[in-house]
Design an enzyme around this catalytic site. Structure first.
Site, PDB file in Angstrom:
ATOM      1  N   GLU A 102       0.863  -1.194   0.000  1.00 20.02           N
ATOM      2  CA  GLU A 102       0.000   0.000   0.000  1.00 20.02           C
ATOM      3  C   GLU A 102       0.894   1.236   0.000  1.00 20.02           C
ATOM      4  O   GLU A 102       1.824   1.336   0.796  1.00 20.02           O
ATOM      5  CB  GLU A 102      -0.900  -0.015   1.236  1.00 20.02           C
ATOM      6  CG  GLU A 102      -1.576   1.309   1.577  1.00 20.02           C
ATOM      7  CD  GLU A 102      -2.456   1.840   0.458  1.00 20.02           C
ATOM      8  OE1 GLU A 102      -3.338   1.092  -0.003  1.00 20.02           O
ATOM      9  OE2 GLU A 102      -2.254   3.009   0.035  1.00 20.02           O
ATOM     10  N   GLY A 140       3.536   0.030  -5.413  1.00 24.81           N
ATOM     11  CA  GLY A 140       3.204  -1.287  -5.927  1.00 24.81           C
ATOM     12  C   GLY A 140       3.898  -1.604  -7.242  1.00 24.81           C
ATOM     13  O   GLY A 140       4.241  -2.756  -7.515  1.00 24.81           O
ATOM     14  N   ASP A 195      -6.273  -3.550  -5.821  1.00 25.34           N
ATOM     15  CA  ASP A 195      -7.371  -2.780  -5.221  1.00 25.34           C
ATOM     16  C   ASP A 195      -6.933  -1.316  -5.156  1.00 25.34           C
ATOM     17  O   ASP A 195      -6.579  -0.790  -4.095  1.00 25.34           O
ATOM     18  CB  ASP A 195      -7.677  -3.329  -3.822  1.00 25.34           C
ATOM     19  CG  ASP A 195      -8.873  -2.638  -3.179  1.00 25.34           C
ATOM     20  OD1 ASP A 195      -8.995  -2.719  -1.939  1.00 25.34           O
ATOM     21  OD2 ASP A 195      -9.672  -2.027  -3.909  1.00 25.34           O
ATOM     22  N   ASP A 220      -8.321   5.456  -8.615  1.00 23.53           N
ATOM     23  CA  ASP A 220      -8.618   5.673 -10.030  1.00 23.53           C
ATOM     24  C   ASP A 220      -7.362   6.066 -10.810  1.00 23.53           C
ATOM     25  O   ASP A 220      -6.364   6.471 -10.239  1.00 23.53           O
ATOM     26  CB  ASP A 220      -9.704   6.758 -10.161  1.00 23.53           C
ATOM     27  CG  ASP A 220     -10.961   6.389  -9.404  1.00 23.53           C
ATOM     28  OD1 ASP A 220     -11.512   7.245  -8.681  1.00 23.53           O
ATOM     29  OD2 ASP A 220     -11.386   5.223  -9.515  1.00 23.53           O
TER      30      ASP A 220
END
Lengths: 196, 196
Positions: free
Chosen positions: B43, B75, B93, B96
């Site tokens: 994250e 990531g 996950d 946008d």
């Protein structure tokens, strides 16, 4: 979906009643079904029809379809006066259960619908949102289970598919297809427990 | 869905990578899968994790699961450094495609994902809305068709169903079930034409 789910679930629907729907969106979809000979529409608010004709002429053109009989009036009263067993399908394209549409969510209305349908006829109604209105949906399902006794209709496997020839007059189907039809009856677990 | 669609589509997923997901919502769902031995999460924004722990403790408790390895970082870089073929599933996950998540929607990222997956491994990514972002979805599908060469996974028919025994530690599944899984792959006609 509110049109094709019921009309694709029964063979050769001929007489269709639309309660509400004055915005005109349902009519082009009912009109695709070549077997349909008569489309009665009972809309309570004439202004909805007028605004649709003014601002959505490509949709509202379907009010000119010779199969369409538009009545401005109360759908509850219209159904009470309908001849028994006179429709193959009733589509209830209503507003929300606050105000004039309230009775369209209640048991006496569904009893009138059942009486107006021929045996094996089907109803499809605007039933709000699974996420927000499970209480309303549970009531509708419970009432309908009491009132509608068959014969059985297999809604999950459409017997009367729409085919591409319906596109000639109306343009291709943008959303509905047979897979989406079956998928529409797959419920998330929280709803399955309450509804099935 | 972003968790169970991939993990229920392959037998015995053991090593799962979550890119993003710091809100913690994905972790309880990955944790239901008893076969999973390792959950790496990368994250980018530590504050998301901190806020989740503070305001959604029932969800964020899963950060304490001994299988979870949380890395605060990029990531894209994490995947570039991942060993080849090291994951059974990658779940993206993300936010946008404007700002920090932009690269997660681009071809080089999916190339890194393909390299980090073992043969037959799967990726599931947040791909915006069919109604609003078909251009983004078409790009992702086109890139993935170029990059991912198999072996074939039959996503429509889940081979690794979640069963009720997973509910003991996590509570019952509220949304996902095998029917919903298959239904998720039924596309409206406008999307079918572009994607299939």
């Amino acid at each position: 979906m509110i049109t094709h789910l019921p009309l694709c679930s029964i063979p050769n629907p001929k007489k269709v009643l639309v309660i509400g729907g004055g915005g005109g969106g349902v009519l082009p979809e009912v009109a695709r079904h070549a077997s349909v000979e008569q489309i009665d529409m009972c809309e309570i608010d004439k202004m909805v029809v007028d605004v649709s004709k003014q601002f959505f002429p490509n949709v509202a053109i379907r009010f000119e379809d010779p199969r369409v009989n538009l009545v401005i009036g109360d759908g509850v009263a219209f159904l009470k006066n309908a001849a028994e067993g006179s429709y193959d399908a009733v589509i209830v394209d209503s507003s929300d259960p606050i105000g004039p549409a309230k009775e369209l969510f209640e048991k006496p209305f569904f009893q009138s619908v059942a009486r107006a349908l021929r045996p094996g006829g089907v109803v499809c109604t605007q039933a709000e949102s699974l996420w927000l209105h499970m209480d309303i949906i549970e009531d509708i399902v419970s009432n309908c289970r009491d009132i509608f006794k068959g014969p059985h209709v297999d809604f999950k496997n459409p017997v009367n598919p729409i085919d591409d020839s319906s596109s000639k007059s109306n343009g291709p189907l943008k959303f509905y297809n047979a897979e989406i039809h079956s998928a529409a009856f797959c419920l998330p677990s929280f709803a399955k427990k309450l509804i099935e």
